[in-house]
Scaffold this motif. Structure first.
Motif, PDB file in Angstrom:
ATOM      1  N   ASP A 406       0.804  -1.225   0.000  1.00 32.88           N
ATOM      2  CA  ASP A 406       0.000   0.000   0.000  1.00 32.88           C
ATOM      3  C   ASP A 406       0.840   1.280   0.000  1.00 32.88           C
ATOM      4  OD1 ASP A 406       1.052  -0.132   2.511  1.00 32.88           O
ATOM      5  OD2 ASP A 406      -0.863  -0.141   3.571  1.00 32.88           O
ATOM      6  N   THR A 408       2.887   2.418   2.231  1.00 33.83           N
ATOM      7  CA  THR A 408       3.092   3.046   3.528  1.00 33.83           C
ATOM      8  C   THR A 408       4.588   3.150   3.835  1.00 33.83           C
ATOM      9  OG1 THR A 408       0.990   2.168   4.336  1.00 33.83           O
ATOM     10  CG2 THR A 408       2.590   2.898   5.987  1.00 33.83           C
ATOM     11  N   SER A 410       7.709   5.442   6.394  1.00 31.73           N
ATOM     12  CA  SER A 410       8.047   6.388   7.452  1.00 31.73           C
ATOM     13  C   SER A 410       9.554   6.373   7.640  1.00 31.73           C
ATOM     14  CB  SER A 410       7.347   6.035   8.768  1.00 31.73           C
ATOM     15  OG  SER A 410       7.804   4.773   9.238  1.00 31.73           O
ATOM     16  N   GLU A 417       6.456  14.205   9.275  1.00 35.23           N
ATOM     17  CA  GLU A 417       5.623  14.577  10.412  1.00 35.23           C
ATOM     18  C   GLU A 417       5.788  16.059  10.770  1.00 35.23           C
ATOM     19  OE1 GLU A 417       5.917  10.296  10.252  1.00 35.23           O
ATOM     20  OE2 GLU A 417       7.402  11.905  10.141  1.00 35.23           O
ATOM     21  N   PRO A 439       3.292   7.835  -3.665  1.00 34.38           N
ATOM     22  CA  PRO A 439       2.213   7.415  -2.752  1.00 34.38           C
ATOM     23  C   PRO A 439       1.237   8.560  -2.503  1.00 34.38           C
ATOM     24  CG  PRO A 439       4.359   6.720  -1.922  1.00 34.38           C
ATOM     25  CD  PRO A 439       4.618   7.650  -3.059  1.00 34.38           C
ATOM     26  N   LYS A 440      -0.011   8.386  -2.942  1.00 32.59           N
ATOM     27  CA  LYS A 440      -0.983   9.481  -2.892  1.00 32.59           C
ATOM     28  C   LYS A 440      -1.272   9.946  -1.473  1.00 32.59           C
ATOM     29  CE  LYS A 440      -1.721   9.637  -7.340  1.00 32.59           C
ATOM     30  NZ  LYS A 440      -0.746   8.617  -7.755  1.00 32.59           N
ATOM     31  N   GLN A 441      -1.158   9.042  -0.505  1.00 32.46           N
ATOM     32  CA  GLN A 441      -1.499   9.435   0.859  1.00 32.46           C
ATOM     33  C   GLN A 441      -0.506  10.427   1.455  1.00 32.46           C
ATOM     34  OE1 GLN A 441      -0.529   6.437  -0.186  1.00 32.46           O
ATOM     35  NE2 GLN A 441       0.385   5.170   1.423  1.00 32.46           N
ATOM     36  N   TYR A 442       0.629  10.628   0.777  1.00 31.85           N
ATOM     37  CA  TYR A 442       1.628  11.568   1.294  1.00 31.85           C
ATOM     38  C   TYR A 442       1.636  12.898   0.535  1.00 31.85           C
ATOM     39  CZ  TYR A 442       3.115   7.447   3.784  1.00 31.85           C
ATOM     40  OH  TYR A 442       3.126   6.341   4.605  1.00 31.85           O
ATOM     41  N   LEU A 444      -0.307  15.917   0.811  1.00 33.19           N
ATOM     42  CA  LEU A 444      -1.275  16.571   1.670  1.00 33.19           C
ATOM     43  C   LEU A 444      -2.034  17.664   0.913  1.00 33.19           C
ATOM     44  CD1 LEU A 444       0.790  16.886   4.968  1.00 33.19           C
ATOM     45  CD2 LEU A 444      -0.613  14.987   4.162  1.00 33.19           C
ATOM     46  N   ASN A 445      -3.246  17.944   1.386  1.00 30.01           N
ATOM     47  CA  ASN A 445      -4.088  18.921   0.702  1.00 30.01           C
ATOM     48  C   ASN A 445      -3.446  20.298   0.626  1.00 30.01           C
ATOM     49  OD1 ASN A 445      -6.158  17.144   0.143  1.00 30.01           O
ATOM     50  ND2 ASN A 445      -7.203  17.513   2.082  1.00 30.01           N
ATOM     51  N   ARG A 448      -1.587  21.004  -2.562  1.00 28.80           N
ATOM     52  CA  ARG A 448      -2.292  20.941  -3.836  1.00 28.80           C
ATOM     53  C   ARG A 448      -2.684  22.347  -4.293  1.00 28.80           C
ATOM     54  NH1 ARG A 448      -4.208  15.634  -4.816  1.00 28.80           N
ATOM     55  NH2 ARG A 448      -3.958  14.243  -3.041  1.00 28.80           N
TER      56      ARG A 448
END
Length: 473
Positions: A406, A408, A410, A417, A439-442, A444-445, A448
């Protein structure tokens, strides 16, 4: 004559040694081949042989006719001294030797001035490069090396004075604003002059890789730059930097008036706000000018005539009008480059410092300084990588956790962080794991382009509410 050598390298080494003893330097000359295309004649020349000719150079468009002339300062005297060798019977033999020079030879006490004596070893180059990254100037660097190696003649230098060069060149960085309102250096140049023709050439070269003209360009009141922008950036809005305009205020109206009255505060209150309409601004300006009896000040009359080019009141409804407030950006860029530059640097040192400065702006470039020492399988499909970062030699290995299923990840440096941006150590692991998609989850809005900067709570609309209004949001 007729000396024989097993290789051309041996010929060259012999002539170089001979030249050092005599007091001149050698360069490799032309070659000749026989009817079968095999090399059979080689010449070695005095470095002062031949003469330089002015070269016509078109530095912009190779399809245009040659139009620019570049003159080269030269110490060549058309010296005829040379060594010629020919290949016979499996060896290289001397068949031509001209001993006479048409210039003075270097005396023994000055032989360390010869170019052949001014070569750096790989160790010396590494030491200079390392000290340059620490922003140590050339004088200090070579003084350190002189003490380490015994003298300037032993470190490829003729004396410490040689490394203090004055080029009187102008450093011109191209700085833009990204989606996050951060300054970004697109590129930079060194100019020998600040004429309109020079800037026209520069802007045309800038357009080649960029492909499109910028919407807005902000500069100071340089007339040469103004002319160049009007010629090259025909579709671009040219604005003047407010800070550069107002920075001249004390000089143009008098220090006593600015320091002993509230004139400066009053005039800045008029031009530095975008709340006033153009009509209100002009009436407020006239009131201040009348109050302080400055109607006859030519400079104030000139800058108010240019008001549509630099006062925010005239750009209240235009996109990117915040660029007019370039004070912090100008000072930030000056401070950033000032940390690694100085006016006494040589060109080589300047370029080393510039590359160091640009590398400091990019986390991705730092991947080159990372190497994986080992990895260990972990529970839940994770793999732990132990990454060594050579830019932080005093730090222990960074631990990067990564799960391929996925994406993920760190890192023990905790950059994500703290700043919301992935670190070079994670990028390094993604590269060695052949991960082609970010990775799209990293993402952050707030990074954008759809993000709303400086949005107050009372005007923010939740995503859930927007979904109720429009399910396609």
């Amino acid at each position: 004559m007729d000396m024989a050598f097993s290789s051309l390298d041996d010929c060259y080494s012999m002539y170089v040694k001979y030249a050092k003893e005599c007091g001149f330097s050698v360069r490799k000359g032309t070659t000749q081949t026989n009817s079968k295309g095999v090399l059979h004649i080689k010449y070695y020349l005095c470095t002062r042989s031949g003469l330089y000719k002015d070269k016509k150079v078109d530095t912009l468009d190779p399809t245009q006719k040659e139009r620019l002339v570049r003159s080269n300062f030269s110490k060549r005297t058309d010296c005829g001294a040379l060594l010629g060798v020919t290949f016979e019977d499996g060896s290289w033999k001397v068949y031509k030797f001209v001993e006479e020079h048409n210039h003075y030879l270097v005396e023994r006490r000055d032989k360390h001035f010869l170019p052949t004596k001014r070569h750096l070893t790989q160790l010396q180059k590494h030491v200079i490069h390392s000290m340059s990254k620490l922003n140590l100037g050339p004088v200090k660097a070579f003084n350190v090396m002189k003490n380490c190696f015994g003298g300037f003649e032993d470190v490829g230098a003729i004396s410490h004075g040689v490394f203090i060069c004055r080029y009187s060149m102008v450093f011109v960085p191209f700085t833009g604003i990204d989606n996050h309102h951060c300054s970004v250096t697109f590129g930079a140049t060194l100019l020998a002059s600040e004429t309109a023709d020079t800037y026209i050439w520069l802007l045309r070269v800038f357009l080649k890789p960029v492909s499109s003209q910028p919407k807005v360009v902000v500069t100071d009141q340089d007339p040469a730059m103004k002319k160049a922008i009007s010629v090259v950036f025909v579709d671009t809005r040219h604005w003047l930097c407010m800070w550069h305009v107002m920075h001249k205020l004390s000089l143009k109206v008098g220090v006593r008036l600015c320091n002993s009255t509230n004139f400066k505060e009053r005039i800045c209150g008029v031009v530095w706000t975008d709340i006033l309409t153009p009509e209100k601004l002009e009436s407020e300006w006239e009131a201040v000018i009348t109050e302080f009896n400055l109607a006859d000040n030519d400079w104030l009359s000139d800058i108010v005539a240019l008001r549509e080019s630099w006062i925010p009141a005239y750009y209240r409804m235009e996109e990117m009008s915040s660029l007019m407030r370039t004070t912090s950006r100008s000072e930030s860029e000056n401070h950033f480059f000032g940390q690694v530059f100085n006016s006494k640097a040589t060109l080589v040192e300047f370029m080393t410092h510039y590359e160091t400065a640009i590398e400091a702006q990019s986390e991705l470039i730092g991947i080159a300084d990372c190497i994986n020492q080992r990895y260990e399988d972990q529970p839940d499909g994770f793999v732990k990588f132990y990454v060594n970062d050579f830019q932080q030699p005093c730090t222990s290995l960074f631990e990067v956790m990564f799960r391929k299923s996925d994406g993920t990840c760190s890192c023990s440096c905790r950059r994500f962080e703290q700043f919301g941006l992935l670190c070079r150590h994670i990028f390094y692991v993604l590269r060695i794991m052949d991960i082609r998609d970010f990775p799209k989850q990293y993402i952050l809005n707030r990074w954008r382009k759809e993000a709303f900067p400086n949005c107050s709570p009372e005007f923010s609309i939740s995503h859930e509410y927007m979904t109720e209004l429009d399910p396609d949001v």
